[in-house]
Design a protein around this motif. Sequence first.
Motif, PDB file in Angstrom:
ATOM      1  N   ASP A   1      -8.839   7.659   7.964  1.00 20.53           N
ATOM      2  CA  ASP A   1      -9.200   6.658   6.964  1.00 20.53           C
ATOM      3  C   ASP A   1     -10.720   6.600   6.809  1.00 20.53           C
ATOM      4  O   ASP A   1     -11.463   6.744   7.786  1.00 20.53           O
ATOM      5  N   THR A   2     -11.169   6.384   5.563  1.00 29.88           N
ATOM      6  CA  THR A   2     -12.602   6.431   5.296  1.00 29.88           C
ATOM      7  C   THR A   2     -13.050   5.312   4.366  1.00 29.88           C
ATOM      8  O   THR A   2     -12.284   4.851   3.510  1.00 29.88           O
ATOM      9  N   ALA A   3     -14.301   4.911   4.540  1.00 35.46           N
ATOM     10  CA  ALA A   3     -14.932   3.948   3.640  1.00 35.46           C
ATOM     11  C   ALA A   3     -16.226   4.539   3.108  1.00 35.46           C
ATOM     12  O   ALA A   3     -17.101   3.804   2.632  1.00 35.46           O
ATOM     13  N   ASP A   4     -16.318   5.860   3.157  1.00 29.15           N
ATOM     14  CA  ASP A   4     -17.519   6.539   2.676  1.00 29.15           C
ATOM     15  C   ASP A   4     -17.421   6.747   1.164  1.00 29.15           C
ATOM     16  O   ASP A   4     -16.548   7.474   0.680  1.00 29.15           O
TER      17      ASP A   4
ATOM     18  N   ILE B   1      -5.472   3.249  -4.991  1.00 29.18           N
ATOM     19  CA  ILE B   1      -6.071   3.174  -3.657  1.00 29.18           C
ATOM     20  C   ILE B   1      -5.062   2.560  -2.683  1.00 29.18           C
ATOM     21  O   ILE B   1      -4.448   1.529  -2.981  1.00 29.18           O
ATOM     22  N   ARG B   2      -4.891   3.225  -1.534  1.00 29.70           N
ATOM     23  CA  ARG B   2      -4.029   2.674  -0.470  1.00 29.70           C
ATOM     24  C   ARG B   2      -4.892   2.497   0.772  1.00 29.70           C
ATOM     25  O   ARG B   2      -5.531   3.447   1.239  1.00 29.70           O
ATOM     26  N   TYR B   3      -4.901   1.281   1.290  1.00 23.30           N
ATOM     27  CA  TYR B   3      -5.726   0.983   2.454  1.00 23.30           C
ATOM     28  C   TYR B   3      -4.996   1.316   3.754  1.00 23.30           C
ATOM     29  O   TYR B   3      -3.816   1.714   3.751  1.00 23.30           O
TER      30      TYR B   3
ATOM     31  N   LYS C   1     -14.794   6.901 -12.041  1.00 22.02           N
ATOM     32  CA  LYS C   1     -15.732   6.324 -11.063  1.00 22.02           C
ATOM     33  C   LYS C   1     -15.868   4.814 -11.276  1.00 22.02           C
ATOM     34  O   LYS C   1     -15.952   4.041 -10.314  1.00 22.02           O
ATOM     35  N   ASN C   2     -15.890   4.396 -12.522  1.00 28.96           N
ATOM     36  CA  ASN C   2     -15.993   2.976 -12.832  1.00 28.96           C
ATOM     37  C   ASN C   2     -14.773   2.206 -12.339  1.00 28.96           C
ATOM     38  O   ASN C   2     -14.889   1.087 -11.815  1.00 28.96           O
ATOM     39  N   LEU C   3     -13.582   2.813 -12.478  1.00 31.23           N
ATOM     40  CA  LEU C   3     -12.359   2.169 -11.987  1.00 31.23           C
ATOM     41  C   LEU C   3     -12.387   2.040 -10.467  1.00 31.23           C
ATOM     42  O   LEU C   3     -11.908   1.046  -9.908  1.00 31.23           O
ATOM     43  N   LEU C   4     -12.944   3.039  -9.796  1.00 35.65           N
ATOM     44  CA  LEU C   4     -13.075   2.971  -8.339  1.00 35.65           C
ATOM     45  C   LEU C   4     -13.938   1.774  -7.946  1.00 35.65           C
ATOM     46  O   LEU C   4     -13.590   1.011  -7.034  1.00 35.65           O
ATOM     47  N   GLN C   5     -15.058   1.599  -8.648  1.00 37.72           N
ATOM     48  CA  GLN C   5     -15.955   0.491  -8.344  1.00 37.72           C
ATOM     49  C   GLN C   5     -15.257  -0.860  -8.544  1.00 37.72           C
ATOM     50  O   GLN C   5     -15.481  -1.812  -7.803  1.00 37.72           O
ATOM     51  N   LYS C   6     -14.384  -0.921  -9.533  1.00 43.99           N
ATOM     52  CA  LYS C   6     -13.717  -2.187  -9.856  1.00 43.99           C
ATOM     53  C   LYS C   6     -12.632  -2.552  -8.844  1.00 43.99           C
ATOM     54  O   LYS C   6     -12.418  -3.741  -8.565  1.00 43.99           O
ATOM     55  N   THR C   7     -11.944  -1.548  -8.308  1.00 41.95           N
ATOM     56  CA  THR C   7     -10.772  -1.851  -7.485  1.00 41.95           C
ATOM     57  C   THR C   7     -10.995  -1.734  -5.988  1.00 41.95           C
ATOM     58  O   THR C   7     -10.246  -2.299  -5.203  1.00 41.95           O
ATOM     59  N   TRP C   8     -12.023  -1.022  -5.566  1.00 42.39           N
ATOM     60  CA  TRP C   8     -12.200  -0.749  -4.134  1.00 42.39           C
ATOM     61  C   TRP C   8     -12.936  -1.876  -3.424  1.00 42.39           C
ATOM     62  O   TRP C   8     -14.035  -2.266  -3.816  1.00 42.39           O
ATOM     63  N   ASN C   9     -12.338  -2.369  -2.362  1.00 41.41           N
ATOM     64  CA  ASN C   9     -12.973  -3.333  -1.475  1.00 41.41           C
ATOM     65  C   ASN C   9     -13.742  -2.538  -0.414  1.00 41.41           C
ATOM     66  O   ASN C   9     -13.140  -1.927   0.470  1.00 41.41           O
ATOM     67  N   ARG C  10     -15.061  -2.547  -0.495  1.00 36.41           N
ATOM     68  CA  ARG C  10     -15.879  -1.690   0.367  1.00 36.41           C
ATOM     69  C   ARG C  10     -15.819  -2.057   1.844  1.00 36.41           C
ATOM     70  O   ARG C  10     -16.301  -1.301   2.701  1.00 36.41           O
TER      71      ARG C  10
ATOM     72  N   LYS D   1     -11.188   0.375   4.832  1.00 39.38           N
ATOM     73  CA  LYS D   1     -11.064   1.827   4.839  1.00 39.38           C
ATOM     74  C   LYS D   1      -9.870   2.267   3.998  1.00 39.38           C
ATOM     75  O   LYS D   1      -8.854   1.574   3.919  1.00 39.38           O
ATOM     76  N   VAL D   2     -10.036   3.429   3.364  1.00 46.18           N
ATOM     77  CA  VAL D   2      -9.020   3.953   2.447  1.00 46.18           C
ATOM     78  C   VAL D   2      -8.210   5.042   3.131  1.00 46.18           C
ATOM     79  O   VAL D   2      -8.759   5.954   3.753  1.00 46.18           O
TER      80      VAL D   2
END
Length: 392
Positions: A252-255, A288-290, A316-325, A328-329
Motif C-alpha cells: 500500500d502506498t501514499a506516494d 481508489i481502494r484504501y 489527475k484532477n479526479l485523483l486530487q478530488k477523491t484521494w485522502n492523502r 494509503k492506497v
Amino acid sequence: MAKRYIVHIDLDSFFVSVERKFNPALIGKPVLIGGSADRGVVSSCSYETRKFGVHSAMPMKQALKLCPDAIVVRGTHGRYGEASREVTEIIHDSVPLYQKTSVDEFYIDLTGMDRFYDCYQMATNLRQRIIKETGLPISFGMASTKTVAKMATNQAKPNGQLYIPHGKEMAFMAPLPVRKIPMLGEKTCEKLYTYGIEKIGDLQHVDLRFLQTLFGSAGQYIWEKARGIDSSEIIPHSERKSISTEHTFDADTADERTLQTILVSMTEELAYKLRKENKIAGCMAVKIRYSNFETHTIQEKIPLNAAEHILIPGIKNLLQKTWNRNRKVRLIGVRLSQLARGNYQINLFDDNEEQLKLYQAMDTINFKYGDKTVCRAAGMEVGTRNFNPFHG
C-alpha cells in the motif's frame, strides 16, 4: 430471396451544421472547424470551402491559403455528442433495424417492410422528421446493398436523397470515377488509372482474372464492388459501454508521484485501445481502494475524445478530488465510459498538426510492434507491469 432495401444516412458537414444552429450568421459562409490558424488542423469544413480544395485533416494554414475568406471556429465538443444522440434516438424510435457506424452516419435495413409500406417514402419521412426536430441537414441513399446506398448518399449531398432501384446498380455506378467506390484506396485507384480504368463503367468491363493478377485476393473485392455486389448485413451489436483497467500495489502506498505515474500509464493504455478500436469516450472515472478495502469512485463527463493529452489532466484532477492523502492506497483504477464510434478527428479543435502527427506515429508503431512500444515518459516505468483490464 426477398429484395433488400438498405438506407444509408449521413449528416451533412455535421460539425459545421451543428455550429450553424447556434450561430445562424455562419449559414452560407465558408466555415472551417478546427485548431488555431497557425498550427491547427481542419476537423470539419463547409461545402463553401470544399470547392477550393479544402478537406478535413488538412493543416489549417493550408486551408486558409486555399480559402482566405473562411471563418475559423474552434468547435464545441459537447454539442456534437448531444446532436448525435438526438438523431440516434429518432432513428431508434422509427425503424426496426439500424447500425450506427459513426457519430454522423447510419445504415438502416427496411428489407421486408415493402410488403406493408413504401420503403422510399419511409426513408423520406424519417429524413424530414430528423430535419424538423434537430434542424440539421441530412442526406440519404437507398439501394439493395450497403455499398451502393452509401454511394447514392454521396451523390445526393448536400441535403438530398436518392433511390437506386433494384437492377439499376451498375448503370448508376458506371459514370462515376473509380475513387467513388467506398474503401478503394488512392494507390489502388492510381494503379487502375495506369491501365486507362478511370470510370467504374470501365472497371465493370474488366475481367476478374485480370484484377486478381493485379491485386491478388483483393481483385475479387474490387470486381464485386464495381458491380454493386455486397452481401454484408446490418447487424446491430451490443458494443461495450466502457473500458477500464486497475492496478493493485504490492505494498500500500501514499506516494503521490507513484499514484500519478500509474494513472498516466493506464490512461495512455486505454486511450490507445480506444483509438485502435475507432472509439471515443464521453466520461472518465478514477477508482481508489484504501488499505481497509473501502472503495471510492469519482467520475466526470468529458467532450468525446480518445486523446491522452486531454484525458490525463482530467484524470489527475479526479485523483486530487477523491484521494485522502492521509490514507494509503491499495488499488487504483481508471475507467473510460459512454463510448461511441468515432475517430480522433473529433478532437482536432484543440490540437495542432504536430500533435496529430505524433498520435498517428505512436499508434502506427504500437499497432505494428505491440502495445507500449512507444509511450509517454511519465508512464515508462510502469509500462511493463501487468494490468488487469476488465470491460463493462
